[in-house]
Design a protein around this motif. Structure first.
Motif, PDB file in Angstrom:
ATOM      1  N   ASP A 111       9.020  16.288  -9.843  1.00 26.80           N
ATOM      2  CA  ASP A 111       9.843  17.715  -9.661  1.00 26.80           C
ATOM      3  C   ASP A 111      10.287  17.848  -8.114  1.00 26.80           C
ATOM      4  O   ASP A 111       9.672  17.315  -7.112  1.00 26.80           O
ATOM      5  CB  ASP A 111       8.885  18.792 -10.117  1.00 26.80           C
ATOM      6  N   GLU A 112      11.479  18.622  -7.921  1.00 24.29           N
ATOM      7  CA  GLU A 112      11.976  18.433  -6.686  1.00 24.29           C
ATOM      8  C   GLU A 112      11.239  18.957  -5.575  1.00 24.29           C
ATOM      9  O   GLU A 112      11.260  18.341  -4.266  1.00 24.29           O
ATOM     10  CB  GLU A 112      13.354  19.372  -6.874  1.00 24.29           C
ATOM     11  N   GLN A 113      10.224  20.090  -5.911  1.00 26.06           N
ATOM     12  CA  GLN A 113       9.532  20.557  -4.892  1.00 26.06           C
ATOM     13  C   GLN A 113       8.475  19.739  -4.406  1.00 26.06           C
ATOM     14  O   GLN A 113       8.171  19.433  -3.334  1.00 26.06           O
ATOM     15  CB  GLN A 113       8.937  21.867  -5.018  1.00 26.06           C
ATOM     16  N   GLY A 114       8.065  18.976  -5.417  1.00 28.62           N
ATOM     17  CA  GLY A 114       7.000  17.862  -5.151  1.00 28.62           C
ATOM     18  C   GLY A 114       7.531  16.803  -4.197  1.00 28.62           C
ATOM     19  O   GLY A 114       6.970  16.285  -3.264  1.00 28.62           O
ATOM     20  N   TYR A 115       8.599  16.517  -4.660  1.00 26.55           N
ATOM     21  CA  TYR A 115       9.485  15.182  -3.860  1.00 26.55           C
ATOM     22  C   TYR A 115       9.659  15.736  -2.392  1.00 26.55           C
ATOM     23  O   TYR A 115       9.244  14.768  -1.519  1.00 26.55           O
ATOM     24  CB  TYR A 115      10.706  14.770  -4.751  1.00 26.55           C
ATOM     25  N   LEU A 116      10.258  16.926  -2.146  1.00 20.93           N
ATOM     26  CA  LEU A 116      10.283  17.229  -0.991  1.00 20.93           C
ATOM     27  C   LEU A 116       9.229  17.267  -0.043  1.00 20.93           C
ATOM     28  O   LEU A 116       8.956  16.922   1.010  1.00 20.93           O
ATOM     29  CB  LEU A 116      11.165  18.630  -1.045  1.00 20.93           C
ATOM     30  N   ASP A 117       8.109  17.969  -0.623  1.00 21.67           N
ATOM     31  CA  ASP A 117       6.714  18.350   0.187  1.00 21.67           C
ATOM     32  C   ASP A 117       6.340  16.839   0.503  1.00 21.67           C
ATOM     33  O   ASP A 117       5.757  16.491   1.670  1.00 21.67           O
ATOM     34  CB  ASP A 117       5.668  18.902  -0.733  1.00 21.67           C
ATOM     35  N   TRP A 118       6.381  15.735  -0.579  1.00 24.71           N
ATOM     36  CA  TRP A 118       5.895  14.494  -0.231  1.00 24.71           C
ATOM     37  C   TRP A 118       6.676  13.759   1.077  1.00 24.71           C
ATOM     38  O   TRP A 118       6.064  13.223   1.734  1.00 24.71           O
ATOM     39  CB  TRP A 118       6.062  13.480  -1.551  1.00 24.71           C
ATOM     40  N   MET A 119       8.032  14.065   0.675  1.00 26.27           N
ATOM     41  CA  MET A 119       8.880  13.148   1.884  1.00 26.27           C
ATOM     42  C   MET A 119       8.410  13.839   3.368  1.00 26.27           C
ATOM     43  O   MET A 119       8.716  13.333   4.132  1.00 26.27           O
ATOM     44  CB  MET A 119      10.205  13.332   1.481  1.00 26.27           C
ATOM     45  N   MET A 120       8.438  15.174   3.195  1.00 24.73           N
ATOM     46  CA  MET A 120       8.095  15.857   4.476  1.00 24.73           C
ATOM     47  C   MET A 120       6.520  15.447   5.221  1.00 24.73           C
ATOM     48  O   MET A 120       6.657  15.082   6.346  1.00 24.73           O
ATOM     49  CB  MET A 120       7.837  17.270   4.364  1.00 24.73           C
ATOM     50  N   ALA A 121       5.798  15.059   4.065  1.00 25.23           N
ATOM     51  CA  ALA A 121       4.484  14.532   5.034  1.00 25.23           C
ATOM     52  C   ALA A 121       4.694  12.977   5.386  1.00 25.23           C
ATOM     53  O   ALA A 121       4.153  12.743   6.376  1.00 25.23           O
ATOM     54  CB  ALA A 121       3.471  14.514   3.815  1.00 25.23           C
ATOM     55  N   ILE A 122       5.565  12.302   4.726  1.00 28.19           N
ATOM     56  CA  ILE A 122       5.751  11.159   5.171  1.00 28.19           C
ATOM     57  C   ILE A 122       6.721  11.223   6.721  1.00 28.19           C
ATOM     58  O   ILE A 122       6.404  10.444   7.470  1.00 28.19           O
ATOM     59  CB  ILE A 122       6.878  10.237   4.350  1.00 28.19           C
ATOM     60  N   ALA A 123       7.565  12.086   6.615  1.00 32.87           N
ATOM     61  CA  ALA A 123       8.444  12.414   7.984  1.00 32.87           C
ATOM     62  C   ALA A 123       7.576  12.585   8.904  1.00 32.87           C
ATOM     63  O   ALA A 123       7.738  12.115  10.078  1.00 32.87           O
ATOM     64  CB  ALA A 123       9.630  13.308   7.608  1.00 32.87           C
ATOM     65  N   ARG A 124       6.707  13.500   8.856  1.00 34.54           N
ATOM     66  CA  ARG A 124       5.703  13.873  10.094  1.00 34.54           C
ATOM     67  C   ARG A 124       4.863  12.731  10.696  1.00 34.54           C
ATOM     68  O   ARG A 124       4.982  12.551  11.732  1.00 34.54           O
ATOM     69  CB  ARG A 124       4.493  14.922   9.404  1.00 34.54           C
ATOM     70  N   GLN A 125       4.720  11.786   9.738  1.00 35.45           N
ATOM     71  CA  GLN A 125       3.920  10.537  10.234  1.00 35.45           C
ATOM     72  C   GLN A 125       4.997   9.841  10.735  1.00 35.45           C
ATOM     73  O   GLN A 125       4.728   8.940  11.669  1.00 35.45           O
ATOM     74  CB  GLN A 125       3.152   9.910   9.007  1.00 35.45           C
ATOM     75  N   VAL A 126       6.023   9.548   9.990  1.00 34.69           N
ATOM     76  CA  VAL A 126       7.269   8.776  11.045  1.00 34.69           C
ATOM     77  C   VAL A 126       7.527   9.223  12.316  1.00 34.69           C
ATOM     78  O   VAL A 126       7.627   8.531  13.410  1.00 34.69           O
ATOM     79  CB  VAL A 126       8.441   8.541  10.088  1.00 34.69           C
ATOM     80  N   GLY A 179       0.925  -1.144   0.053  1.00 32.98           N
ATOM     81  CA  GLY A 179       0.079   0.136   0.006  1.00 32.98           C
ATOM     82  C   GLY A 179       0.835   1.171   0.182  1.00 32.98           C
ATOM     83  O   GLY A 179       1.969   1.247   0.019  1.00 32.98           O
ATOM     84  N   ASP A 180       0.250   2.337   0.158  1.00 30.71           N
ATOM     85  CA  ASP A 180       0.949   3.616   0.120  1.00 30.71           C
ATOM     86  C   ASP A 180       1.404   4.000   1.372  1.00 30.71           C
ATOM     87  O   ASP A 180       0.235   3.945   2.368  1.00 30.71           O
ATOM     88  CB  ASP A 180      -0.014   4.911  -0.495  1.00 30.71           C
ATOM     89  N   CYS A 181       2.456   4.408   1.850  1.00 32.37           N
ATOM     90  CA  CYS A 181       2.940   4.345   3.340  1.00 32.37           C
ATOM     91  C   CYS A 181       2.397   5.448   4.033  1.00 32.37           C
ATOM     92  O   CYS A 181       2.338   5.391   5.063  1.00 32.37           O
ATOM     93  CB  CYS A 181       4.595   4.309   3.303  1.00 32.37           C
ATOM     94  N   LEU A 182       2.015   6.729   3.117  1.00 35.26           N
ATOM     95  CA  LEU A 182       1.593   7.766   3.910  1.00 35.26           C
ATOM     96  C   LEU A 182       0.039   7.455   4.666  1.00 35.26           C
ATOM     97  O   LEU A 182      -0.099   7.660   5.598  1.00 35.26           O
ATOM     98  CB  LEU A 182       1.433   8.790   2.836  1.00 35.26           C
ATOM     99  N   LYS A 183      -0.615   6.679   3.550  1.00 37.33           N
ATOM    100  CA  LYS A 183      -1.897   6.230   4.241  1.00 37.33           C
ATOM    101  C   LYS A 183      -1.827   5.236   5.514  1.00 37.33           C
ATOM    102  O   LYS A 183      -2.762   5.249   6.310  1.00 37.33           O
ATOM    103  CB  LYS A 183      -2.510   5.452   2.866  1.00 37.33           C
ATOM    104  N   VAL A 184      -0.759   4.176   5.206  1.00 39.20           N
ATOM    105  CA  VAL A 184      -0.672   3.334   6.159  1.00 39.20           C
ATOM    106  C   VAL A 184      -0.216   3.709   7.420  1.00 39.20           C
ATOM    107  O   VAL A 184      -0.783   3.674   8.563  1.00 39.20           O
ATOM    108  CB  VAL A 184       0.215   2.072   5.756  1.00 39.20           C
ATOM    109  N   LEU A 185       0.698   4.658   7.201  1.00 38.49           N
ATOM    110  CA  LEU A 185       1.349   5.163   8.400  1.00 38.49           C
ATOM    111  C   LEU A 185       0.076   6.253   9.360  1.00 38.49           C
ATOM    112  O   LEU A 185       0.256   6.132  10.523  1.00 38.49           O
ATOM    113  CB  LEU A 185       2.473   6.649   8.338  1.00 38.49           C
ATOM    114  N   ARG A 186      -0.776   6.880   8.429  1.00 37.11           N
ATOM    115  CA  ARG A 186      -1.668   7.786   9.270  1.00 37.11           C
ATOM    116  C   ARG A 186      -2.421   6.918  10.131  1.00 37.11           C
ATOM    117  O   ARG A 186      -3.115   7.293  10.904  1.00 37.11           O
ATOM    118  CB  ARG A 186      -2.340   8.186   8.070  1.00 37.11           C
ATOM    119  N   ARG A 187      -2.483   5.426   9.794  1.00 35.79           N
ATOM    120  CA  ARG A 187      -3.397   4.685  10.368  1.00 35.79           C
ATOM    121  C   ARG A 187      -2.667   3.782  11.645  1.00 35.79           C
ATOM    122  O   ARG A 187      -3.322   3.184  12.455  1.00 35.79           O
ATOM    123  CB  ARG A 187      -4.132   3.432   9.528  1.00 35.79           C
TER     124      ARG A 187
END
Ligand SMILES: C[S@@+](CC[C@H](N)C(=O)[O-])C[C@H]1O[C@@H](n2cnc3c(N)ncnc32)[C@H](O)[C@@H]1O
Length: 286
Positions: free
Chosen positions: A70-85, A33-41
């Motif tokens: 694109d670089e900004q999109g990647y960084l924003d995505w990684m930050m959303a995951i890092a917040r959940q981590v 699955g998508d880790c962002l979704k799984v982490l949120r749960r």
């Protein structure tokens, strides 16, 4: 195999992420699955060690994931995951983040780290050395860079992030013997072991073809996550890899007596991870 649920959030490419499917292998949980979704749960403060190697955004050819954002999109995505981590980490947990840049995007790991500063303390910065030349001898393996401008990339970053910057580690559990044994008595050390420092030479095993790397373009050797888990050194640790790929971190957790939770977007990689974990369980006699 256990529960199923349907995801709704879009992945970084905007494509609909796959339905979440959870598998159990012994005490370990593997999730497609998508880790962002799984982490949120996942429950807050439930994880002892996170070891992961996310996509580096360098155009690797994964089965499902498109590694050219694109670089900004990647960084924003990684930050959303890092917040959940951060949310799922226990207060004294360790987060080992393995990442490297490329000749085209040399700043990316550093840009990410500057952003992560708002969430974590950078407790240690380990250089994972994949190949080194000492004198005339070369040890380990590297992917050659064909260029007049750039050197071969023989190392990657392994950032050790914690919530407080004050997490006790078991340095000697990944330590090395003293070269000069007279140091032991002279300095009153109780054992022939010293901290190995922040340069870790962990070569890939020699393989004859891609199949021996599970046809995955970006695996790490199992001893790398094993050293991270051992360094954090909590008995019965819960170990998470939100980008598990072929399940290397889960195999490492199993070998260290820990309980692994791994997530990957790609069902083919999750199948390989399940097979590797089953084989490791058989090997361990569990
Ligand atoms: C660098 S690889 C990890 C390899 C792993 N360390 C190993 O040894 O096999 C990154 C992985 O992230 C996965 N991935 C990409 N986007 C994801 C997402 N949104 N959720 C979960 N996994 C994702 C890819 O399928 C890929 O297997």
């Amino acid at each position: 195999m256990a529960g199923r649920s349907t995801t709704t959030a879009g992945g970084p490419q905007g494509a609909a992420p796959p339905r979440t499917v959870r598998y159990r292998e012994g005490p370990h949980q593997l999730v497609r699955g998508d880790c962002l979704k799984v982490l949120r749960r996942m429950p807050a403060e439930s994880v002892d060690v996170v070891v992961t190697s996310p996509p580096y955004n360098i155009g690797l050819r994964y089965s499902t994931y498109n590694d050219t954002l694109d670089e900004q999109g990647y960084l924003d995505w990684m930050m959303a995951i890092a917040r959940q981590v951060r949310r799922v980490m226990k207060p004294d947990a360790s987060f080992f983040l393995n990442i490297a840049g490329s000749s085209a995007q040399p700043w990316l790991p550093f840009e990410l780290m500057v952003r992560l500063r708002g969430l974590f303390a950078l407790q240690n910065h380990i250089s994972w050395v994949k190949s080194i030349s000492i004198g005339t001898e070369t040890f380990g393996h590297f992917k050659p860079v064909n260029s007049h401008r750039y050197l071969h990339r023989n190392h990657e970053h392994l950032f050790h992030l914690t919530r407080s910057g004050d997490v006790n580690l078991r340095r000697l559990d990944v330590g090395v013997p003293y070269m000069d044994k007279s140091n032991i008595a002279r300095r009153g050390h109780r054992q022939d072991r010293r901290c190995r420092g922040d340069t870790w030479f962990v070569p890939y095993e020699t393989v004859q073809g891609k199949a021996q790397k599970y046809n995955h373009p970006g695996t790490f050797p199992v001893s790398l996550p094993q050293m991270c888990i051992r360094l954090h050194g909590r008995p019965d640790a819960v170990v998470l890899d939100p980008f598990m790929g072929t399940g290397t971190t889960i195999v490492a957790a199993l070998r260290e007596g820990a309980r692994g939770i791994g997530i990957d977007l790609d069902s083919g990689y999750v199948d390989i991870a399940r097979e590797r974990v089953r084989a490791a369980l058989r090997e361990s006699g569990a």
